[in-house]
Scaffold this motif. Structure first.
Motif, PDB file in Angstrom:
ATOM      1  N   ALA A 172      27.807 -52.097 -12.278  1.00 49.60           N
ATOM      2  CA  ALA A 172      26.904 -50.908 -12.542  1.00 49.60           C
ATOM      3  C   ALA A 172      26.133 -50.115 -12.288  1.00 49.60           C
ATOM      4  CB  ALA A 172      27.028 -50.702 -14.463  1.00 49.60           C
ATOM      5  N   MET A 173      25.000 -50.974 -11.302  1.00 50.60           N
ATOM      6  CA  MET A 173      23.815 -50.063 -11.034  1.00 50.60           C
ATOM      7  C   MET A 173      24.821 -50.156  -9.276  1.00 50.60           C
ATOM      8  SD  MET A 173      21.210 -52.273  -9.369  1.00 50.60           S
ATOM      9  CE  MET A 173      22.252 -53.187  -7.802  1.00 50.60           C
ATOM     10  N   VAL A 174      25.677 -49.995  -8.729  1.00 51.22           N
ATOM     11  CA  VAL A 174      25.945 -49.803  -6.732  1.00 51.22           C
ATOM     12  C   VAL A 174      26.678 -48.823  -7.727  1.00 51.22           C
ATOM     13  CG1 VAL A 174      27.823 -50.746  -5.517  1.00 51.22           C
ATOM     14  CG2 VAL A 174      26.723 -52.273  -7.058  1.00 51.22           C
ATOM     15  N   SER A 175      27.840 -48.667  -8.341  1.00 58.74           N
ATOM     16  CA  SER A 175      28.409 -47.754  -8.890  1.00 58.74           C
ATOM     17  C   SER A 175      27.390 -46.278  -8.697  1.00 58.74           C
ATOM     18  CB  SER A 175      28.499 -47.869 -10.506  1.00 58.74           C
ATOM     19  OG  SER A 175      28.444 -47.492 -11.161  1.00 58.74           O
TER      20      SER A 175
ATOM     21  N   ARG B  59      28.567 -60.892 -17.401  1.00 56.95           N
ATOM     22  CA  ARG B  59      27.798 -59.889 -18.188  1.00 56.95           C
ATOM     23  C   ARG B  59      26.212 -59.865 -16.504  1.00 56.95           C
ATOM     24  NH1 ARG B  59      26.106 -62.487 -21.740  1.00 56.95           N
ATOM     25  NH2 ARG B  59      23.920 -63.477 -21.249  1.00 56.95           N
ATOM     26  N   ASP B  60      25.894 -60.463 -15.976  1.00 59.87           N
ATOM     27  CA  ASP B  60      24.890 -60.194 -15.041  1.00 59.87           C
ATOM     28  C   ASP B  60      26.163 -59.813 -13.972  1.00 59.87           C
ATOM     29  OD1 ASP B  60      23.233 -61.581 -16.044  1.00 59.87           O
ATOM     30  OD2 ASP B  60      23.493 -63.193 -14.920  1.00 59.87           O
ATOM     31  N   MET B  61      27.507 -59.859 -13.341  1.00 60.84           N
ATOM     32  CA  MET B  61      27.965 -58.693 -12.455  1.00 60.84           C
ATOM     33  C   MET B  61      28.706 -57.797 -12.960  1.00 60.84           C
ATOM     34  SD  MET B  61      30.314 -62.293 -10.512  1.00 60.84           S
ATOM     35  CE  MET B  61      30.303 -61.415  -9.435  1.00 60.84           C
TER      36      MET B  61
ATOM     37  N   ASP C 253      28.495 -71.103 -19.286  1.00 54.25           N
ATOM     38  CA  ASP C 253      27.645 -70.344 -18.226  1.00 54.25           C
ATOM     39  C   ASP C 253      28.452 -68.934 -17.809  1.00 54.25           C
ATOM     40  OD1 ASP C 253      25.608 -71.697 -18.143  1.00 54.25           O
ATOM     41  OD2 ASP C 253      26.097 -72.819 -15.914  1.00 54.25           O
ATOM     42  N   ILE C 254      29.927 -68.768 -18.017  1.00 53.70           N
ATOM     43  CA  ILE C 254      31.059 -67.772 -17.785  1.00 53.70           C
ATOM     44  C   ILE C 254      30.070 -67.044 -18.191  1.00 53.70           C
ATOM     45  CG2 ILE C 254      32.977 -67.281 -18.109  1.00 53.70           C
ATOM     46  CD1 ILE C 254      32.936 -69.283 -15.961  1.00 53.70           C
ATOM     47  N   PRO C 255      30.049 -66.920 -19.772  1.00 52.25           N
ATOM     48  CA  PRO C 255      29.984 -65.570 -20.553  1.00 52.25           C
ATOM     49  C   PRO C 255      28.642 -64.935 -19.602  1.00 52.25           C
ATOM     50  CG  PRO C 255      29.719 -66.909 -21.827  1.00 52.25           C
ATOM     51  CD  PRO C 255      30.273 -67.521 -20.872  1.00 52.25           C
ATOM     52  N   ARG C 256      27.497 -65.444 -19.320  1.00 60.13           N
ATOM     53  CA  ARG C 256      26.769 -64.915 -18.103  1.00 60.13           C
ATOM     54  C   ARG C 256      26.385 -64.321 -17.337  1.00 60.13           C
ATOM     55  NH1 ARG C 256      22.332 -67.150 -15.312  1.00 60.13           N
ATOM     56  NH2 ARG C 256      23.832 -69.453 -15.507  1.00 60.13           N
ATOM     57  N   PHE C 257      27.426 -65.168 -16.442  1.00 56.15           N
ATOM     58  CA  PHE C 257      27.513 -65.136 -14.962  1.00 56.15           C
ATOM     59  C   PHE C 257      28.453 -63.529 -15.527  1.00 56.15           C
ATOM     60  CE2 PHE C 257      26.755 -68.567 -13.310  1.00 56.15           C
ATOM     61  CZ  PHE C 257      26.101 -68.507 -12.772  1.00 56.15           C
TER      62      PHE C 257
ATOM     63  N   GLU D 165      35.588 -54.730 -16.138  1.00 57.60           N
ATOM     64  CA  GLU D 165      36.066 -56.004 -16.182  1.00 57.60           C
ATOM     65  C   GLU D 165      36.396 -57.146 -14.703  1.00 57.60           C
ATOM     66  OE1 GLU D 165      39.211 -59.488 -18.232  1.00 57.60           O
ATOM     67  OE2 GLU D 165      38.839 -56.779 -19.176  1.00 57.60           O
ATOM     68  N   ILE D 166      34.909 -58.374 -15.120  1.00 62.57           N
ATOM     69  CA  ILE D 166      34.962 -59.418 -13.835  1.00 62.57           C
ATOM     70  C   ILE D 166      35.199 -60.275 -14.116  1.00 62.57           C
ATOM     71  CG2 ILE D 166      33.456 -60.094 -12.110  1.00 62.57           C
ATOM     72  CD1 ILE D 166      31.876 -57.078 -12.247  1.00 62.57           C
ATOM     73  N   ASN D 167      36.316 -60.814 -13.489  1.00 66.06           N
ATOM     74  CA  ASN D 167      36.845 -62.270 -13.606  1.00 66.06           C
ATOM     75  C   ASN D 167      36.651 -63.741 -13.046  1.00 66.06           C
ATOM     76  OD1 ASN D 167      39.038 -64.631 -14.075  1.00 66.06           O
ATOM     77  ND2 ASN D 167      40.695 -63.755 -14.292  1.00 66.06           N
ATOM     78  N   VAL D 168      35.207 -63.973 -13.896  1.00 67.13           N
ATOM     79  CA  VAL D 168      34.548 -65.507 -13.050  1.00 67.13           C
ATOM     80  C   VAL D 168      35.272 -66.505 -12.759  1.00 67.13           C
ATOM     81  CG1 VAL D 168      31.838 -66.691 -13.218  1.00 67.13           C
ATOM     82  CG2 VAL D 168      32.327 -64.315 -13.876  1.00 67.13           C
TER      83      VAL D 168
END
Length: 88
Positions: A33-36, A26-28, A20-24, A2-5
């Motif tokens: 996940a990719m970095v992990s 999701r993107d983050m 725009d918060i939900p989109r950011f 969970e990321i607190n944008v």
């Protein structure tokens, strides 16, 4: 993860609209996940399973430098000139 944008935007002094918060978020989450999934690094600083890089190859082209430079909006000393992006 969970990321607190909202908190990140506050810390970075960014003005992000509520729409725009939900989109950011999701993107983050996708980025995290990719970095992990990147390879783990052992204590010696080397990847346990190194990533394979492509080999670079030099290829001859049929165009001369002068022909390519004709398409440039501005040329300085035989190089493409671009607008300055960093102010001193």
């Amino acid at each position: 993860m969970e990321i607190n944008v909202r908190r990140i935007a506050e810390l970075a002094s960014l003005d992000i609209s509520e729409a725009d918060i939900p989109r950011f978020e999701r993107d983050m989450e996708e980025i995290a996940a990719m970095v992990s999934e990147l390879p783990n690094i052992d204590g010696n600083g080397y990847a346990q399973t190194p990533m394979e890089l492509r080999s670079d190859t030099v290829e001859e082209i049929e165009y001369s430098r002068e022909e390519l430079m004709r398409n440039a909006p501005e040329v300085v000393n035989g190089c493409f000139a671009v607008p300055r992006t960093v102010e001193y």
